[in-house]
Enzyme design. Sequence first.
Site, short mmCIF file in Angstrom:
data_model
loop_
_atom_site.label_atom_id
_atom_site.label_comp_id
_atom_site.label_asym_id
_atom_site.label_seq_id
_atom_site.Cartn_x
_atom_site.Cartn_y
_atom_site.Cartn_z
N GLY A 21 48.94 20.31 55.12
CA GLY A 21 49.17 19.06 54.41
C GLY A 21 49.85 19.36 53.09
N ILE A 32 48.62 20.32 50.19
CA ILE A 32 48.16 21.57 49.57
C ILE A 32 48.66 22.77 50.35
CG2 ILE A 32 46.16 22.94 48.92
CD1 ILE A 32 44.64 20.31 48.51
N ARG A 36 49.67 19.73 66.34
CA ARG A 36 50.71 18.87 66.93
C ARG A 36 51.95 18.91 66.04
NH1 ARG A 36 45.87 16.68 67.50
NH2 ARG A 36 46.00 15.63 65.48
N SER A 93 39.08 24.31 51.03
CA SER A 93 39.17 22.97 51.63
C SER A 93 37.88 22.21 51.44
CB SER A 93 39.56 23.08 53.11
OG SER A 93 38.62 23.88 53.83
N ARG A 94 36.95 22.34 52.37
CA ARG A 94 35.67 21.65 52.29
C ARG A 94 34.56 22.58 52.76
NH1 ARG A 94 37.50 18.91 49.16
NH2 ARG A 94 37.83 16.66 49.09
N GLU A 127 26.14 22.10 48.10
CA GLU A 127 26.55 22.29 46.71
C GLU A 127 25.58 21.60 45.76
OE1 GLU A 127 30.67 21.23 46.20
OE2 GLU A 127 31.37 22.84 47.50
N HIS A 169 33.53 25.37 43.26
CA HIS A 169 34.35 24.20 43.61
C HIS A 169 35.23 23.79 42.43
CE1 HIS A 169 34.40 20.51 46.49
NE2 HIS A 169 35.59 20.75 45.99
N ILE A 170 36.10 24.71 42.01
CA ILE A 170 36.94 24.48 40.83
C ILE A 170 38.43 24.46 41.16
CG2 ILE A 170 35.27 25.40 39.19
CD1 ILE A 170 36.89 28.04 39.21
N GLY A 171 38.77 24.32 42.43
CA GLY A 171 40.17 24.33 42.82
C GLY A 171 41.01 23.33 42.04
#
Length: 314
Positions: free
Chosen positions: A149, A151, A173, A230-231, A260, A279-281
């Site tokens: 995507g 990112i 796809r 990502s997650r 978290e 989680h500091i992206g």
Amino acid sequence: MKIYIPEPIAEAGEKYLEFQGYEIFRGSGQTDRESLIRDIAECDAMILRTAKMDEEVLEDGKKLRIVARHGAGYDNLDVKAAKERGIITTYSPDTTALSVAEMTITLLLMLAKKVKRMETELRKDNFSYKFSHKGMDVSGKTLGIIGLGKIGKMVAKKAAIGLDMKVISYIPRPEGKEIPEYIKAVPLEQLLKESDFISLHVPGGAKNQNLIGKKELEQMKESAFLLNLSRGGVVNESEFAEAVRKKQIAGGALDVFAKEPPEITDDIFKLENVILTPHIGSNTEECMERIAMDVAKDVDLVLSGEDPRHPIRQ
């Protein structure tokens, strides 16, 4: 009208809303369910950060017209329940890519150059550690990207053009999609086997839970590194820790976790070859201001009777 902001956002976003004539309401400043239920009752809109907005909380937002998710993901928001109650949901999909991509490249280079370990040893007065523990150059190495995507594409551009890396990507796809010439689309199995670094940039949700687990880790090179920005839950953390401990892979970096904050007693925290960040992206001054302004503008649009720019569609 009253905007509920239980967790602070960048000042620019709040000032924008106040200039438009809205009242900023912080409530108790707590994000447990009881506090949310109590505080949301009289509000017309909410800017949501990390709190969990489930059906029970939304039910008490009788005046709510919009919940604006402060960020690109919305795992903590029950979009279906909101829609059933006529509440518009929005998010901020275009504001975090630059910051997360920069963080990805930062962690990739830290892994390649063994920065974390070198710094730790130097603090122990072990200057000579470097002679027996060398890093690597990333030029010519292969970066596999899962999730192409905004990112993922930005990471690919920085790696291919800026660092002279070979970039491959698994695209389920690929038909009709614009794929830059410096990215080669490959099957997932090929990506796992050929990559020196694998970086994940996929959405959260049930579909991608445990996307990378024991089976996938066993297909990676022993010298390869895995990065997840990502997650949480996309990587099976215990199986990842086991793979690093057994030296099936060289290590990796995690910026997100299934839970978290994570439990610092988990096995993953005992690994020297893994970089862990909270989680500091997207946690930069510039990114926080971009997000705050983005969601504030959508809140204003909805409360003014107009359509938001970034509705969540399911």
